[in-house]
Motif scaffolding. Structure first.
Motif, PDB file in Angstrom:
ATOM      1  N   ASP A  84       2.170   0.297   4.842  1.00  0.00           N
ATOM      2  CA  ASP A  84       1.973  -0.103   3.450  1.00  0.00           C
ATOM      3  C   ASP A  84       1.022  -1.294   3.423  1.00  0.00           C
ATOM      4  O   ASP A  84       1.332  -2.347   3.992  1.00  0.00           O
ATOM      5  CB  ASP A  84       3.329  -0.478   2.842  1.00  0.00           C
ATOM      6  N   LEU A  85      -0.111  -1.153   2.769  1.00  0.00           N
ATOM      7  CA  LEU A  85      -1.093  -2.240   2.731  1.00  0.00           C
ATOM      8  C   LEU A  85      -0.616  -3.447   1.935  1.00  0.00           C
ATOM      9  O   LEU A  85      -1.206  -4.525   2.043  1.00  0.00           O
ATOM     10  CB  LEU A  85      -2.432  -1.729   2.202  1.00  0.00           C
ATOM     11  N   ASP A  86       0.445  -3.306   1.157  1.00  0.00           N
ATOM     12  CA  ASP A  86       1.005  -4.476   0.481  1.00  0.00           C
ATOM     13  C   ASP A  86       1.600  -5.459   1.482  1.00  0.00           C
ATOM     14  O   ASP A  86       1.883  -6.605   1.133  1.00  0.00           O
ATOM     15  CB  ASP A  86       2.060  -4.061  -0.541  1.00  0.00           C
ATOM     16  N   ARG A  87       1.786  -5.034   2.710  1.00  0.00           N
ATOM     17  CA  ARG A  87       2.286  -5.928   3.760  1.00  0.00           C
ATOM     18  C   ARG A  87       1.187  -6.811   4.341  1.00  0.00           C
ATOM     19  O   ARG A  87       1.465  -7.702   5.139  1.00  0.00           O
ATOM     20  CB  ARG A  87       2.958  -5.115   4.859  1.00  0.00           C
ATOM     21  N   VAL A  88      -0.066  -6.578   3.947  1.00  0.00           N
ATOM     22  CA  VAL A  88      -1.155  -7.436   4.410  1.00  0.00           C
ATOM     23  C   VAL A  88      -1.079  -8.755   3.652  1.00  0.00           C
ATOM     24  O   VAL A  88      -1.237  -8.803   2.436  1.00  0.00           O
ATOM     25  CB  VAL A  88      -2.532  -6.767   4.207  1.00  0.00           C
ATOM     26  N   ALA A  89      -0.804  -9.819   4.409  1.00  0.00           N
ATOM     27  CA  ALA A  89      -0.691 -11.149   3.811  1.00  0.00           C
ATOM     28  C   ALA A  89      -2.045 -11.855   3.750  1.00  0.00           C
ATOM     29  O   ALA A  89      -2.264 -12.710   2.894  1.00  0.00           O
ATOM     30  CB  ALA A  89       0.295 -12.002   4.610  1.00  0.00           C
ATOM     31  N   GLN A  90      -2.953 -11.506   4.667  1.00  0.00           N
ATOM     32  CA  GLN A  90      -4.256 -12.163   4.717  1.00  0.00           C
ATOM     33  C   GLN A  90      -5.235 -11.327   5.526  1.00  0.00           C
ATOM     34  O   GLN A  90      -4.872 -10.829   6.592  1.00  0.00           O
ATOM     35  CB  GLN A  90      -4.127 -13.538   5.385  1.00  0.00           C
ATOM     36  N   VAL A  91      -6.434 -11.160   4.997  1.00  0.00           N
ATOM     37  CA  VAL A  91      -7.541 -10.672   5.815  1.00  0.00           C
ATOM     38  C   VAL A  91      -8.047 -11.918   6.526  1.00  0.00           C
ATOM     39  O   VAL A  91      -8.535 -12.854   5.886  1.00  0.00           O
ATOM     40  CB  VAL A  91      -8.645 -10.012   4.966  1.00  0.00           C
ATOM     41  N   VAL A  92      -7.876 -11.980   7.834  1.00  0.00           N
ATOM     42  CA  VAL A  92      -8.164 -13.189   8.593  1.00  0.00           C
ATOM     43  C   VAL A  92      -9.630 -13.252   9.001  1.00  0.00           C
ATOM     44  O   VAL A  92     -10.288 -14.277   8.822  1.00  0.00           O
ATOM     45  CB  VAL A  92      -7.262 -13.262   9.847  1.00  0.00           C
ATOM     46  N   LYS A  93     -10.147 -12.159   9.559  1.00  0.00           N
ATOM     47  CA  LYS A  93     -11.499 -12.179  10.116  1.00  0.00           C
ATOM     48  C   LYS A  93     -12.165 -10.826   9.924  1.00  0.00           C
ATOM     49  O   LYS A  93     -11.526  -9.783  10.071  1.00  0.00           O
ATOM     50  CB  LYS A  93     -11.411 -12.501  11.623  1.00  0.00           C
ATOM     51  N   VAL A  94     -13.420 -10.864   9.590  1.00  0.00           N
ATOM     52  CA  VAL A  94     -14.260  -9.670   9.497  1.00  0.00           C
ATOM     53  C   VAL A  94     -15.452  -9.895  10.420  1.00  0.00           C
ATOM     54  O   VAL A  94     -16.094 -10.952  10.372  1.00  0.00           O
ATOM     55  CB  VAL A  94     -14.747  -9.428   8.048  1.00  0.00           C
ATOM     56  N   PRO A 143     -25.905   2.621  10.904  1.00  0.00           N
ATOM     57  CA  PRO A 143     -26.550   1.391  10.463  1.00  0.00           C
ATOM     58  C   PRO A 143     -25.617   0.176  10.466  1.00  0.00           C
ATOM     59  O   PRO A 143     -26.075  -0.953  10.597  1.00  0.00           O
ATOM     60  CB  PRO A 143     -26.990   1.697   9.030  1.00  0.00           C
ATOM     61  N   VAL A 144     -24.302   0.425  10.298  1.00  0.00           N
ATOM     62  CA  VAL A 144     -23.349  -0.666  10.126  1.00  0.00           C
ATOM     63  C   VAL A 144     -22.047  -0.310  10.841  1.00  0.00           C
ATOM     64  O   VAL A 144     -21.651   0.866  10.876  1.00  0.00           O
ATOM     65  CB  VAL A 144     -23.038  -0.901   8.621  1.00  0.00           C
ATOM     66  N   GLU A 145     -21.374  -1.337  11.350  1.00  0.00           N
ATOM     67  CA  GLU A 145     -20.038  -1.189  11.935  1.00  0.00           C
ATOM     68  C   GLU A 145     -19.232  -2.430  11.549  1.00  0.00           C
ATOM     69  O   GLU A 145     -19.763  -3.543  11.589  1.00  0.00           O
ATOM     70  CB  GLU A 145     -20.133  -1.075  13.452  1.00  0.00           C
ATOM     71  N   VAL A 146     -17.971  -2.232  11.167  1.00  0.00           N
ATOM     72  CA  VAL A 146     -17.128  -3.345  10.726  1.00  0.00           C
ATOM     73  C   VAL A 146     -15.783  -3.265  11.433  1.00  0.00           C
ATOM     74  O   VAL A 146     -15.183  -2.191  11.522  1.00  0.00           O
ATOM     75  CB  VAL A 146     -16.907  -3.307   9.188  1.00  0.00           C
ATOM     76  N   GLU A 147     -15.312  -4.424  11.902  1.00  0.00           N
ATOM     77  CA  GLU A 147     -13.949  -4.530  12.431  1.00  0.00           C
ATOM     78  C   GLU A 147     -13.259  -5.685  11.708  1.00  0.00           C
ATOM     79  O   GLU A 147     -13.927  -6.616  11.249  1.00  0.00           O
ATOM     80  CB  GLU A 147     -13.953  -4.760  13.940  1.00  0.00           C
ATOM     81  N   ILE A 148     -11.932  -5.590  11.596  1.00  0.00           N
ATOM     82  CA  ILE A 148     -11.194  -6.632  10.890  1.00  0.00           C
ATOM     83  C   ILE A 148      -9.941  -7.032  11.668  1.00  0.00           C
ATOM     84  O   ILE A 148      -9.448  -6.281  12.506  1.00  0.00           O
ATOM     85  CB  ILE A 148     -10.801  -6.212   9.451  1.00  0.00           C
ATOM     86  N   MET A 149      -9.453  -8.224  11.330  1.00  0.00           N
ATOM     87  CA  MET A 149      -8.143  -8.690  11.769  1.00  0.00           C
ATOM     88  C   MET A 149      -7.386  -9.104  10.521  1.00  0.00           C
ATOM     89  O   MET A 149      -7.917  -9.849   9.683  1.00  0.00           O
ATOM     90  CB  MET A 149      -8.234  -9.896  12.695  1.00  0.00           C
ATOM     91  N   VAL A 150      -6.178  -8.578  10.370  1.00  0.00           N
ATOM     92  CA  VAL A 150      -5.328  -8.954   9.243  1.00  0.00           C
ATOM     93  C   VAL A 150      -4.009  -9.498   9.762  1.00  0.00           C
ATOM     94  O   VAL A 150      -3.565  -9.179  10.860  1.00  0.00           O
ATOM     95  CB  VAL A 150      -5.065  -7.776   8.276  1.00  0.00           C
ATOM     96  N   ARG A 151      -3.394 -10.356   8.930  1.00  0.00           N
ATOM     97  CA  ARG A 151      -2.048 -10.851   9.201  1.00  0.00           C
ATOM     98  C   ARG A 151      -1.098 -10.103   8.274  1.00  0.00           C
ATOM     99  O   ARG A 151      -1.371  -9.977   7.073  1.00  0.00           O
ATOM    100  CB  ARG A 151      -1.964 -12.357   8.955  1.00  0.00           C
ATOM    101  N   VAL A 152      -0.011  -9.584   8.836  1.00  0.00           N
ATOM    102  CA  VAL A 152       0.960  -8.852   8.041  1.00  0.00           C
ATOM    103  C   VAL A 152       2.245  -9.664   7.908  1.00  0.00           C
ATOM    104  O   VAL A 152       2.467 -10.625   8.665  1.00  0.00           O
ATOM    105  CB  VAL A 152       1.241  -7.453   8.623  1.00  0.00           C
ATOM    106  N   THR A 153       3.079  -9.273   6.949  1.00  0.00           N
ATOM    107  CA  THR A 153       4.218 -10.102   6.571  1.00  0.00           C
ATOM    108  C   THR A 153       5.353 -10.133   7.582  1.00  0.00           C
ATOM    109  O   THR A 153       6.097 -11.102   7.610  1.00  0.00           O
ATOM    110  CB  THR A 153       4.790  -9.642   5.219  1.00  0.00           C
ATOM    111  N   ASP A 154       5.516  -9.135   8.406  1.00  0.00           N
ATOM    112  CA  ASP A 154       6.591  -9.194   9.383  1.00  0.00           C
ATOM    113  C   ASP A 154       6.132  -8.583  10.709  1.00  0.00           C
ATOM    114  O   ASP A 154       5.408  -7.606  10.721  1.00  0.00           O
ATOM    115  CB  ASP A 154       7.848  -8.494   8.885  1.00  0.00           C
ATOM    116  N   PRO A 155       6.551  -9.203  11.811  1.00  0.00           N
ATOM    117  CA  PRO A 155       6.134  -8.668  13.119  1.00  0.00           C
ATOM    118  C   PRO A 155       6.886  -7.397  13.440  1.00  0.00           C
ATOM    119  O   PRO A 155       7.954  -7.132  12.890  1.00  0.00           O
ATOM    120  CB  PRO A 155       6.517  -9.794  14.086  1.00  0.00           C
ATOM    121  N   SER A 156       6.307  -6.630  14.334  1.00  0.00           N
ATOM    122  CA  SER A 156       6.963  -5.387  14.743  1.00  0.00           C
ATOM    123  C   SER A 156       7.062  -5.325  16.248  1.00  0.00           C
ATOM    124  O   SER A 156       6.335  -5.934  16.960  1.00  0.00           O
ATOM    125  CB  SER A 156       6.147  -4.216  14.198  1.00  0.00           C
TER     126      SER A 156
END
Length: 156
Positions: A84-94, A143-156
């Motif tokens: 569930d993307l609502d668990r994404v608390a922060q997009v940290v890095k792109v 032409p383009v490539e993107v990677e991200i790091m997100v912080r989620v609300t609870d660890p698994s």
């Protein structure tokens, strides 16, 4: 449907299926509160949307749209791990890579396609650190490539 996916729908967008890897890696991994994606190409339904160098065969405007597609693919990879993307608390890095003609210097504007999408769907939680890197060539001549790091609300 999550609130994030409702915001995407309001923009006329939907999450794609997770793009299958083109080599020996997985689309995303999770460690504690963080999900890191592999580099995502501008694939739609398994097809690369454009090829070539930005500033030559691809316009900066087209590349910005392609970065937005990469961002959607990255979100799909995140959702595949957290449910569930609502668990994404922060997009940290792109981190974005732009296959660039030798005289092209507009990589940050291209990556705004991804950054602006994250802001539109996550609000303040979409504000992130970012790198925009010009490169000679990307996989499949993308032409383009993107990677991200997100912080989620609870660890698994």
């Amino acid at each position: 449907m999550s609130k994030v996916e409702e915001r995407l729908a309001a923009l006329g967008l939907s999450l794609p299926d997770v793009a299958p890897p083109v080599a020996a890696y997985v689309p995303a991994v999770r460690t504690g509160h963080h999900v890191l994606t592999s580099g995502q190409l501008p694939m739609v339904a398994g097809k690369l949307q454009h090829t070539g160098k930005v500033g030559a065969e691809v316009t900066p405007e087209q590349a910005k749209d392609l970065a937005r597609i990469c961002a959607l693919n990255a979100l799909a990879a995140v959702k595949s791990l957290v449910g569930d993307l609502d668990r994404v608390a922060q997009v940290v890095k792109v981190v974005g890579f732009v296959a660039s003609a030798s005289d092209f210097t507009g990589q940050p504007a291209v990556l705004n396609g991804a950054s602006e999408l994250f802001g539109e769907v996550f609000g303040e939680a979409g504000v992130h650190a970012r790198s925009a890197v010009g490169v000679a060539v990307l996989p499949l001549d993308a032409p383009v490539e993107v990677e991200i790091m997100v912080r989620v609300t609870d660890p698994s």
